[in-house]
Design a protein around this motif. Structure first.
Motif, PDB file in Angstrom:
ATOM      1  N   LEU A   5      -2.565 -12.453  -7.337  1.00  0.00           N
ATOM      2  CA  LEU A   5      -1.716 -11.452  -6.704  1.00  0.00           C
ATOM      3  C   LEU A   5      -2.415 -10.101  -6.727  1.00  0.00           C
ATOM      4  CD1 LEU A   5       1.754 -12.365  -8.238  1.00  0.00           C
ATOM      5  CD2 LEU A   5       1.185 -12.450  -5.814  1.00  0.00           C
ATOM      6  N   SER A   6      -2.443  -9.449  -5.582  1.00  0.00           N
ATOM      7  CA  SER A   6      -2.956  -8.088  -5.505  1.00  0.00           C
ATOM      8  C   SER A   6      -1.791  -7.129  -5.708  1.00  0.00           C
ATOM      9  CB  SER A   6      -3.604  -7.847  -4.137  1.00  0.00           C
ATOM     10  OG  SER A   6      -3.941  -6.486  -3.981  1.00  0.00           O
ATOM     11  N   LEU A   7      -1.904  -6.222  -6.688  1.00  0.00           N
ATOM     12  CA  LEU A   7      -0.831  -5.300  -7.024  1.00  0.00           C
ATOM     13  C   LEU A   7      -1.340  -3.870  -6.959  1.00  0.00           C
ATOM     14  CD1 LEU A   7       0.528  -7.158 -10.191  1.00  0.00           C
ATOM     15  CD2 LEU A   7       1.461  -7.280  -7.883  1.00  0.00           C
ATOM     16  N   SER A   8      -0.554  -2.992  -6.364  1.00  0.00           N
ATOM     17  CA  SER A   8      -0.890  -1.570  -6.350  1.00  0.00           C
ATOM     18  C   SER A   8       0.377  -0.765  -6.586  1.00  0.00           C
ATOM     19  CB  SER A   8      -1.525  -1.168  -5.012  1.00  0.00           C
ATOM     20  OG  SER A   8      -0.631  -1.397  -3.942  1.00  0.00           O
ATOM     21  N   VAL A   9       0.248   0.297  -7.386  1.00  0.00           N
ATOM     22  CA  VAL A   9       1.385   1.120  -7.783  1.00  0.00           C
ATOM     23  C   VAL A   9       1.171   2.532  -7.268  1.00  0.00           C
ATOM     24  CG1 VAL A   9       2.754   1.941  -9.734  1.00  0.00           C
ATOM     25  CG2 VAL A   9       1.644  -0.297  -9.842  1.00  0.00           C
ATOM     26  N   ASP A  10       2.219   3.133  -6.687  1.00  0.00           N
ATOM     27  CA  ASP A  10       2.098   4.489  -6.158  1.00  0.00           C
ATOM     28  C   ASP A  10       1.863   5.512  -7.263  1.00  0.00           C
ATOM     29  OD1 ASP A  10       2.352   3.572  -3.647  1.00  0.00           O
ATOM     30  OD2 ASP A  10       4.304   4.466  -3.220  1.00  0.00           O
ATOM     31  N   SER A  11       2.593   5.373  -8.361  1.00  0.00           N
ATOM     32  CA  SER A  11       2.458   6.330  -9.457  1.00  0.00           C
ATOM     33  C   SER A  11       2.498   5.582 -10.776  1.00  0.00           C
ATOM     34  CB  SER A  11       3.577   7.372  -9.411  1.00  0.00           C
ATOM     35  OG  SER A  11       3.515   8.210 -10.540  1.00  0.00           O
ATOM     36  N   ALA A  12       1.358   5.500 -11.451  1.00  0.00           N
ATOM     37  CA  ALA A  12       1.290   4.753 -12.701  1.00  0.00           C
ATOM     38  C   ALA A  12       2.153   5.374 -13.787  1.00  0.00           C
ATOM     39  CB  ALA A  12      -0.160   4.664 -13.175  1.00  0.00           C
ATOM     40  N   VAL A  49      12.432 -10.466 -12.774  1.00  0.00           N
ATOM     41  CA  VAL A  49      11.440  -9.405 -12.909  1.00  0.00           C
ATOM     42  C   VAL A  49      12.099  -8.065 -12.599  1.00  0.00           C
ATOM     43  CG1 VAL A  49       9.126  -8.652 -12.245  1.00  0.00           C
ATOM     44  CG2 VAL A  49       9.747 -11.064 -12.051  1.00  0.00           C
ATOM     45  N   ARG A  50      11.795  -7.065 -13.411  1.00  0.00           N
ATOM     46  CA  ARG A  50      12.318  -5.713 -13.194  1.00  0.00           C
ATOM     47  C   ARG A  50      11.157  -4.726 -13.132  1.00  0.00           C
ATOM     48  NH1 ARG A  50      17.964  -5.323 -14.435  1.00  0.00           N
ATOM     49  NH2 ARG A  50      18.770  -7.273 -15.323  1.00  0.00           N
ATOM     50  N   PHE A  51      11.167  -3.894 -12.090  1.00  0.00           N
ATOM     51  CA  PHE A  51      10.161  -2.857 -11.909  1.00  0.00           C
ATOM     52  C   PHE A  51      10.847  -1.506 -11.749  1.00  0.00           C
ATOM     53  CE2 PHE A  51       8.343  -6.682  -9.995  1.00  0.00           C
ATOM     54  CZ  PHE A  51       7.065  -6.713 -10.530  1.00  0.00           C
ATOM     55  N   THR A  52      10.227  -0.463 -12.263  1.00  0.00           N
ATOM     56  CA  THR A  52      10.576   0.895 -11.865  1.00  0.00           C
ATOM     57  C   THR A  52       9.365   1.472 -11.143  1.00  0.00           C
ATOM     58  OG1 THR A  52       9.788   1.820 -13.962  1.00  0.00           O
ATOM     59  CG2 THR A  52      12.123   1.225 -13.823  1.00  0.00           C
ATOM     60  N   GLY A  53       9.591   2.409 -10.256  1.00  0.00           N
ATOM     61  CA  GLY A  53       8.502   2.926  -9.443  1.00  0.00           C
ATOM     62  C   GLY A  53       8.360   2.116  -8.166  1.00  0.00           C
ATOM     63  N   THR A  54       7.391   2.494  -7.350  1.00  0.00           N
ATOM     64  CA  THR A  54       7.134   1.839  -6.069  1.00  0.00           C
ATOM     65  C   THR A  54       5.852   1.026  -6.164  1.00  0.00           C
ATOM     66  OG1 THR A  54       8.219   3.630  -4.874  1.00  0.00           O
ATOM     67  CG2 THR A  54       6.768   2.196  -3.605  1.00  0.00           C
ATOM     68  N   MET A  55       5.886  -0.171  -5.608  1.00  0.00           N
ATOM     69  CA  MET A  55       4.774  -1.095  -5.787  1.00  0.00           C
ATOM     70  C   MET A  55       4.565  -1.917  -4.525  1.00  0.00           C
ATOM     71  SD  MET A  55       4.435  -3.816  -8.907  1.00  0.00           S
ATOM     72  CE  MET A  55       2.957  -4.781  -9.166  1.00  0.00           C
ATOM     73  N   ARG A  56       3.331  -2.359  -4.321  1.00  0.00           N
ATOM     74  CA  ARG A  56       2.992  -3.265  -3.228  1.00  0.00           C
ATOM     75  C   ARG A  56       2.268  -4.473  -3.814  1.00  0.00           C
ATOM     76  NH1 ARG A  56       1.894   1.840  -1.692  1.00  0.00           N
ATOM     77  NH2 ARG A  56       2.982   2.655   0.152  1.00  0.00           N
ATOM     78  N   THR A  57       2.523  -5.625  -3.231  1.00  0.00           N
ATOM     79  CA  THR A  57       1.855  -6.839  -3.685  1.00  0.00           C
ATOM     80  C   THR A  57       1.545  -7.724  -2.493  1.00  0.00           C
ATOM     81  OG1 THR A  57       2.001  -8.731  -5.196  1.00  0.00           O
ATOM     82  CG2 THR A  57       4.019  -8.101  -4.056  1.00  0.00           C
ATOM     83  N   SER A 110       3.256 -10.678   1.661  1.00  0.00           N
ATOM     84  CA  SER A 110       3.097  -9.306   1.181  1.00  0.00           C
ATOM     85  C   SER A 110       4.471  -8.675   1.070  1.00  0.00           C
ATOM     86  CB  SER A 110       2.210  -8.483   2.123  1.00  0.00           C
ATOM     87  OG  SER A 110       2.814  -8.350   3.393  1.00  0.00           O
ATOM     88  N   ALA A 111       4.599  -7.687   0.183  1.00  0.00           N
ATOM     89  CA  ALA A 111       5.889  -7.032  -0.021  1.00  0.00           C
ATOM     90  C   ALA A 111       5.677  -5.627  -0.547  1.00  0.00           C
ATOM     91  CB  ALA A 111       6.748  -7.830  -0.996  1.00  0.00           C
ATOM     92  N   GLU A 112       6.648  -4.765  -0.264  1.00  0.00           N
ATOM     93  CA  GLU A 112       6.700  -3.416  -0.827  1.00  0.00           C
ATOM     94  C   GLU A 112       8.083  -3.227  -1.421  1.00  0.00           C
ATOM     95  OE1 GLU A 112       6.604   1.271   0.588  1.00  0.00           O
ATOM     96  OE2 GLU A 112       5.657  -0.273   1.834  1.00  0.00           O
TER      97      GLU A 112
END
Length: 293
Positions: free
Chosen positions: A9-16, A36-44, A86-88
């Protein structure tokens, strides 16, 4: 996450600095469920998954692209195997269930009473009939298999939950052609085979689909035949056999060596209160009274 879904999985986070992540998961060689729980904005993104994945965003923002389809994760959706994804998303609470094609084929054989045609993976999300059913199933998996260690540790409970999840996928999404129906009528011998199979395997993690396969017919046809023979569905017959098994165990147990909850769990009942109601309806007393004798 890559190990759970068996792909890169390719993962990128707007603000670490604002990103946080936590996951609860229960994995099996042929199926897995996770929250799964995330805070912040992410793309995969990934080129493909080896298993079919069902997912639902219980909270947060989620936009996905699956092959030529796109949509909003607030409605339950499916990612077919070998399909680009892909998802955002942002501030997300995502529930997922993944399963191998072989398990889906096993359930379909049980439903159809014969070898099914090739599973259809194209355009599943556009043609979904009842995605809310899958969303509710994913919620139930999180509330049971992921929240209760005793449920997760019970082979019988794990198997029942997996079959329930696959059955909801088959019901909610058009995995086969609409005209794929079973034409065979079950005989009295098939009903007897089903009863014998249930009695011999009452303590094992069997499903209604397994019973239909053992009887040599489909789930729908077996249910019809059971209603005619016993005026109850086969699932009720199996449940009564398991309550009977729990009854014998409670009677044989020494006070203090077992609890009603432990016995109920061993016989496939995740909710002790519901088990107590069913038990009292059959035996006229609460299971705790039987245990104290």
């Amino acid at each position: 996450m890559s190990s759970l879904y068996e792909t890169e999985l390719s993962l990128s986070v707007d603000s670490a600095t604002s990103f946080r992540y936590e996951m609860a998961a229960l994995a099996h060689p042929t199926a897995a469920t996770a929250a799964v729980r995330f805070t912040g904005t992410m793309r995969t993104s990934t080129r493909s998954f080896p298993r079919l994945i069902a997912a639902h965003a219980a909270q947060g923002r989620h936009r996905w692209q699956i092959g030529g389809e796109s949509g909003d994760g607030r409605t339950a959706f499916i990612v077919p195997p070998d399909t680009e994804f892909s998802a955002e998303f942002g501030h997300l609470h995502l529930r997922t269930f993944s399963v191998t094609t072989e398990v889906i084929e096993h359930v379909l054989r049980a439903l159809l009473g014969d070898e099914p045609r090739r599973i259809q993976f194209s355009g599943l999300n556009k043609r979904a009939g009842n995605p809310r059913l899958v969303a509710e199933t994913l919620r139930f998996l999180e509330a049971t298999a992921l929240a209760d260690g005793k449920v997760a540790a019970s082979p019988l409970m794990r198997s029942q939950l997996m079959h329930q999840a696959v059955a909801s996928l088959v019901t909610a999404f058009p995995l086969i052609d609409a005209d794929e129906t079973d034409q065979r009528r079950p005989t009295a011998r098939a009903v007897r085979r089903a009863v014998a199979f249930m009695e011999e395997n009452v303590g094992n993690p069997i499903s209604i689909g397994d019973i239909a396969v053992a009887a040599g017919t489909s789930v729908r046809a077996l249910q019809s035949a059971f209603h005619k023979a016993y005026e109850i569905p086969p699932s009720t017959y199996l449940r009564r056999l398991r309550i009977e098994g729990a009854h014998h165990e409670l009677r044989a147990a020494h006070p203090g060596s077992a609890t009603v909850r432990d016995v109920a769990m061993r016989w496939g009942f995740a909710h002790t209160g519901r088990f107590a109601q069913l038990y009292a309806a059959m035996y006229g007393e609460h299971p705790s009274h039987t245990l104290r004798r």
